[in-house]
Design a protein around this motif. Structure first.
Motif, PDB file in Angstrom:
ATOM      1  N   MET A   1      34.509 -45.986 -22.744  1.00 24.67           N
ATOM      2  CA  MET A   1      33.017 -45.132 -22.381  1.00 24.67           C
ATOM      3  C   MET A   1      31.800 -45.430 -23.964  1.00 24.67           C
ATOM      4  SD  MET A   1      33.830 -41.367 -20.513  1.00 24.67           S
ATOM      5  CE  MET A   1      34.763 -40.881 -21.900  1.00 24.67           C
TER       6      MET A   1
ATOM      7  N   GLN B   1      26.726 -47.864 -15.199  1.00 24.00           N
ATOM      8  CA  GLN B   1      26.482 -46.784 -15.989  1.00 24.00           C
ATOM      9  C   GLN B   1      25.958 -45.377 -15.304  1.00 24.00           C
ATOM     10  OE1 GLN B   1      22.759 -49.811 -17.147  1.00 24.00           O
ATOM     11  NE2 GLN B   1      24.131 -50.280 -18.416  1.00 24.00           N
TER      12      GLN B   1
ATOM     13  N   ASP C   1      32.079 -55.057 -14.402  1.00 27.32           N
ATOM     14  CA  ASP C   1      31.506 -54.935 -16.011  1.00 27.32           C
ATOM     15  C   ASP C   1      31.580 -53.469 -16.430  1.00 27.32           C
ATOM     16  OD1 ASP C   1      31.876 -56.031 -18.875  1.00 27.32           O
ATOM     17  OD2 ASP C   1      29.538 -56.440 -18.528  1.00 27.32           O
ATOM     18  N   LYS C   2      30.220 -53.383 -16.357  1.00 25.51           N
ATOM     19  CA  LYS C   2      30.530 -51.649 -16.758  1.00 25.51           C
ATOM     20  C   LYS C   2      29.469 -50.802 -15.439  1.00 25.51           C
ATOM     21  CE  LYS C   2      29.282 -53.225 -21.511  1.00 25.51           C
ATOM     22  NZ  LYS C   2      29.336 -54.225 -21.250  1.00 25.51           N
TER      23      LYS C   2
ATOM     24  N   ILE D   1      27.866 -45.045 -20.248  1.00 27.48           N
ATOM     25  CA  ILE D   1      28.124 -46.262 -20.023  1.00 27.48           C
ATOM     26  C   ILE D   1      29.971 -46.125 -19.526  1.00 27.48           C
ATOM     27  CG2 ILE D   1      28.198 -48.747 -19.856  1.00 27.48           C
ATOM     28  CD1 ILE D   1      25.508 -48.420 -21.113  1.00 27.48           C
ATOM     29  N   TYR D   2      30.851 -46.690 -18.948  1.00 29.34           N
ATOM     30  CA  TYR D   2      32.733 -47.008 -18.700  1.00 29.34           C
ATOM     31  C   TYR D   2      32.513 -48.392 -18.552  1.00 29.34           C
ATOM     32  CZ  TYR D   2      31.828 -42.132 -16.536  1.00 29.34           C
ATOM     33  OH  TYR D   2      31.850 -40.567 -16.822  1.00 29.34           O
ATOM     34  N   VAL D   3      32.837 -48.373 -19.374  1.00 31.67           N
ATOM     35  CA  VAL D   3      33.878 -49.928 -19.475  1.00 31.67           C
ATOM     36  C   VAL D   3      34.761 -50.728 -18.648  1.00 31.67           C
ATOM     37  CG1 VAL D   3      34.899 -51.870 -20.850  1.00 31.67           C
ATOM     38  CG2 VAL D   3      33.103 -49.798 -22.191  1.00 31.67           C
ATOM     39  N   ALA D   4      34.629 -51.234 -16.921  1.00 30.24           N
ATOM     40  CA  ALA D   4      35.409 -50.874 -16.394  1.00 30.24           C
ATOM     41  C   ALA D   4      37.141 -51.666 -16.443  1.00 30.24           C
ATOM     42  CB  ALA D   4      34.942 -51.658 -15.528  1.00 30.24           C
TER      43      ALA D   4
ATOM     44  N   LYS E   1      27.519 -52.772 -13.484  1.00 26.86           N
ATOM     45  CA  LYS E   1      27.141 -53.996 -13.112  1.00 26.86           C
ATOM     46  C   LYS E   1      28.368 -55.199 -13.170  1.00 26.86           C
ATOM     47  CE  LYS E   1      22.946 -53.185 -15.395  1.00 26.86           C
ATOM     48  NZ  LYS E   1      21.583 -53.393 -15.831  1.00 26.86           N
TER      49      LYS E   1
END
Length: 918
Positions: free
Chosen positions: A123, A201, A198-199, A131-134, A227
């Protein structure tokens, strides 16, 4: 010899100690230019007890080394002035651990970005944006975005697809910063592949009004921006779905979505006669079945009617609907168009018991009503934005809808004393035809000045609404009298009604920066509303309309309201502290004329309305907000008009032309605090409202159970409530725990047969939950809620309605990779019996499914879904209003099993497996 043994022992101990010591090395540099960060601070905190195990400053070349560490799990903390902090969780074994070079990020580039590697993934905290990084969150093959969101810490998704993040409902869901096929988030979350993300938010954004005008009022809405990866931003996807129970229940869905860069297109069709016939609330708003009555400052300017095409899970529906959206941006232009159509048929039966608490008695009113409803609706929406230059933007919008409906209702009702003595009986048949039309346009012009922060906004809107309705009443009322033969009253009438409303508004907003921290905003606004209504009631002996109309049940009404207001406010924003205070001067001129009775009302109201807001961000992941408003509302045309509505002769509603404005104070306090590394989340909210003067109900019930109701003024109503929610993952386990407590307290004044009645009601809800998530194999959730309801009435203190309800829910999803997926959920409701609610209303609802995916990309799906396996589902509702306690039971879907086939398709440009949508 002793010296030899001593030296040997020391050397041997040193060797053993050297073999069990951990050493940690690495290098820090600037992410932008590669400059080595001399003197950066490196700290290691032992994870088990949060004790600082070691720290060191980087050398000239940016290198660091920490020695004499015990093998253990640590939290790494890197910090350097002017750069974002970096944290990570790692295990150091015995020996030397070389960390890959770390590129620190400057604060002026990312607004205090901190990278956190959590238990379940990565995160980012970018200022106030989480933001979470998927790719750091594992999802099963073929998962969709909704499946991904359910795995994100602090995010919950319910069965309707509604999203809650950080304790607040997500009101806006965007794809790459824009609406994705309309306002409904499930269009994206249930159809896009999780592999394309991708992310994710999550942040608080300004309200729609603040975004349009540029005026920051301190109010925020929770927003989620998904995103996509670059390779997923062009292509098409869709699905075909069919289901049947081999008898008479069916579902069918077809959807095609195509997008390329900024251009997006969607086309869908749905047909069903099961519980999935209609879309959720957001879909109805987008595709044309929402209600568009005009409402401003507490006043309705068009006749309010129920949303004809809204199936509220009551009855057995059949629906067909379809729609399309088109969204494109080119150069300085942006266009958004949507259109939709829906046909709905609903067959329902509702049984209702209402206990009315009177001064010296309690009446029991029962009814059994059958209802058949038919409705058709179409709607369009158009939005166009033109950016003339970097400083000026023009936005134009247009919308319209047409709804036609027919409702046939029949049933019987009766009233008796709680002891059992009958007072009246009613047999009723009605038929109603409605036709509602709404057309509206909006214009918004934004102009930024050369001075930073100086803004000018001009907006205008116009809405025309037309409602037509026809109804036929055939009602037989029998009343208890002292004579041997009961008194009977017949109502055989026709009613023709039509209303027109015109609502116009213009507003000018200006923002002036007084300094780097202070802003002044001013808003001048005028609202002009016109409302005309004609309702004619006719007797219908022998089934034929007789003339002239009935004066006492007819009206010719005109209402106009002109509101002029000027609001000035100042605001201060410094780092994470925001404060605003404002004062609105408002003048309302109202005229209302009822021509048949030759009655006129002319009112002028002058108000000074203060408001204030403050928000404070603390500890990087915490936030505290407080809002206060003083609200004054004018009475509605329906509350004022002195006309009897006899659609139910046992309950008559009349107007009151002596009403004045209401005055109330509202306050809301909310807070959230997230400890991301520890996977701990705390959300709290407290709201209150107090009325100096409010619109309340006054009713009189006669000796045979007939009630006449009107609106009067009283002071002293208040409500107080809130919630606190705690969420915690147990360290080093896939188990999460949740605790939520929601209290609510209300004091409501009414008048019953001439006496003031003060009703107190309390509701306390405590919910406990636990979840287990084993990545792609098994997920399990269980929760228990206990709710306590307490209510008293001052006119009859011996009669109360204290009761409790309990709900136990449990569910799991089990995946055997490459073979089958199993799902099950159980909801068991326990409701306490009382003197009022004396029916057995406990039930258990058990749903289950088995799914098999075929083809390499999992795009062809066969599933068997069973709804209400125990055949105990029934519609049920309890509620309290003023001095009335009501219990409802209504028809809804019971046990059925569907065989479902789904094919999901997409072009090869979109990577990832098939997606889930159910």
């Amino acid at each position: 010899m002793r010296i030899f043994f001593f030296v040997s022992f020391v050397l041997f101990s040193s060797i053993l100690q050297g073999q069990s010591v951990a050493v940690f090395r690495g290098k820090l540099s600037d992410s932008a230019n590669g400059t080595n960060l001399k003197q950066a601070l490196v700290m290691l905190i032992r994870d088990s007890d949060s004790v600082l195990a070691g720290y060191v400053r980087c050398r000239d070349a940016g290198h660091f080394e920490i020695n004499n560490l015990k093998p253990d799990t640590y939290r790494l903390w890197l910090t350097y002035p002017g750069y974002a902090d970096y944290t990570d969780k790692l295990y150091l074994p015995a020996g030397v651990t070389e960390m890959p070079p770390v590129n620190m990020i400057r604060l002026d580039q990312v607004m205090q970005t901190a990278l956190v590697r959590a238990r379940k993934g990565a995160m980012l905290l970018n200022g106030d944006t989480l933001i979470y990084v998927a790719d750091s969150f594992r999802t099963r093959e073929g998962a969709n975005i909704e499946d991904l969101l359910k795995k994100l810490p602090g995010v919950q998704v319910n069965r309707k697809g509604e999203i809650v993040a950080q304790g607040k409902k997500v009101e806006r869901v965007l794809i790459d910063g824009e609406e994705f096929f309309g306002d409904d988030p499930t269009i994206a979350t249930r159809n896009l592949d999780a592999k394309t993300v991708d992310k994710v938010q999550v942040y608080d954004s300004k309200t729609e009004e603040a975004r349009k005008t540029g005026v920051d009022d301190g109010a925020v809405v929770k927003t989620m921006d998904i995103k996509l990866k670059e390779e997923a931003k062009k292509g098409y996807f869709g699905k075909l779905n069919a289901a049947h129970d081999v008898k008479n229940l069916y579902e069918g869905r077809a959807m095609l979505n195509a997008f390329k860069s900024k251009r997006k297109f969607s086309l869908y069709g749905i047909g069903a006669n099961t519980s999935s016939v209609n879309m959720n609330w957001e879909e109805r708003q987008q595709y044309g079945t929402g209600n568009n009555s005009s409402y401003e400052d507490g006043m309705w300017y068009s006749s309010y009617t129920n949303d004809e095409t809204n199936w509220d899970y009551r009855g057995l529906p059949t629906s067909r609907n379809g729609g399309m959206t088109y969204n494109n941006t080119w150069g300085k232009h942006k266009l958004y168009v949507t259109a939709g159509y829906q046909h709905l048929e609903v067959e329902n039966r509702t049984q209702m018991n209402t206990s009315s608490v009177l001064n010296d008695s309690v009446l029991r009113q029962t009814s059994d009503t059958r209802n058949n409803r038919l409705a058709d609706a179409g709607k369009y929406t158009l939005k166009y934005t033109w950016a003339l230059d970097s400083l000026t933007t023009i936005e134009f919008g247009s919308n319209g809808n047409l709804t036609k409906g027919n409702t046939v209702e029949s049933g019987d009702a009766g009233t008796r004393y709680f002891s059992g003595e009958n007072l009246n009986k009613q047999i009723k048949t009605t038929e109603t035809d409605t036709r509602n039309t709404t057309l509206g346009q909006t214009l918004n012009i934004n102009r930024k000045m050369k001075k930073a922060g100086r803004l000018l906004n001009l907006s205008g809107s116009y809405t025309y609404t037309e409602n037509k309705n026809y109804s036929a009443l055939d009602i037989v009322n029998t009343f208890r009298t002292q004579q041997p033969v009961p008194d009977t009253m017949l109502t055989n009438q026709e009613k023709d009604g039509a209303s027109h409303s015109y609502a116009g508004q213009w507003a000018l907003n200006y923002t002036e920066p007084l300094s780097k921290k202070w802003n002044w905003t001013s808003r001048a606004q005028q609202d002009i509303n016109r409302y005309k209504s004609n309702l004619y009631s006719y007797n219908r002996p022998g089934g034929q309309r007789s003339y002239p109309f009935i004066d006492s049940l007819s009206n010719q009404l005109e209402n106009s309201q002109n509101t002029i207001q000027w609001k000035n406010s100042i605001s201060r924003r410094h780092k994470k502290l925001f404060f605003s205070a404002g004062l609105t001067a408002r003048r309302i001129l109202m005229e209302q004329t009822e021509f048949i009775r030759n009655r006129s009302i002319n009112r002028t109201w002058n108000n000074l309305l203060p408001e204030a807001a403050i928000s404070w961000g603390f500890a990087k992941t915490g936030n505290l907000r407080l809002n206060y408003n003083w609200v004054a509302r004018a009475p509605s045309a329906q509350q004022l008009q002195p006309l009897v509505n006899n659609s139910n002769p046992l309950y008559l509603v009349v107007g009151n032309d002596r009403l004045v404005q209401s005055r109330s104070h509202t306050m809301n306090v909310s807070a959230n605090y997230n400890q991301i590394i520890k996977q701990r989340y705390v959300f709290a909210n407290l709201y209150s409202s107090y009325s100096e003067r409010d619109f309340v109900n006054s009713s009189y019930t006669d000796s045979v159970g007939r009630t006449v109701s009107t609106t009067v003024m009283a002071g002293g109503n208040y409500s107080l409530g809130g919630y606190i929610s705690l969420s915690q993952y147990i360290p080093k386990t896939p188990v999460g725990l949740d605790l939520t407590y929601q209290p609510n307290l209300n004091r409501m004044i009414s008048y019953v047969n001439g006496r003031q009645n003060i009703s107190f009601s309390q509701r306390h809800s405590l919910q406990l939950g636990a979840s287990l998530d084993l990545d792609e194999l098994l997920s399990f959730e269980v929760s228990f809620e206990h709710q306590r309801n307490i209510s008293t009435s001052s006119v009859n203190r011996s009669f109360n309605n204290n009761n409790w309800t309990q709900t136990l829910t449990a569910g799991f999803d089990l995946s055997i990779p490459g073979i089958v997926e199993l799902g099950s959920e159980l909801e068991y409701n326990m409701r306490q019996k009382t003197a009022v609610y004396n029916q057995n209303s406990n039930n258990a609802i058990w749903n289950a499914s088995i799914t098999r995916r075929f083809r390499k990309d999992k795009s062809f799906i066969v599933s068997l879904t069973a709804h209400d396996l125990l055949n105990q589902n029934f519609g049920y509702n309890r509620y309290v209003t003023n001095n009335q306690l009501t219990e409802q039971q209504y028809v809804t879907f019971r046990r059925y099993i569907l065989l479902q086939l789904t094919w999901k398709f997409k072009n090869k440009g979109v990577k990832g497996g098939g997606d889930e949508s159910d």
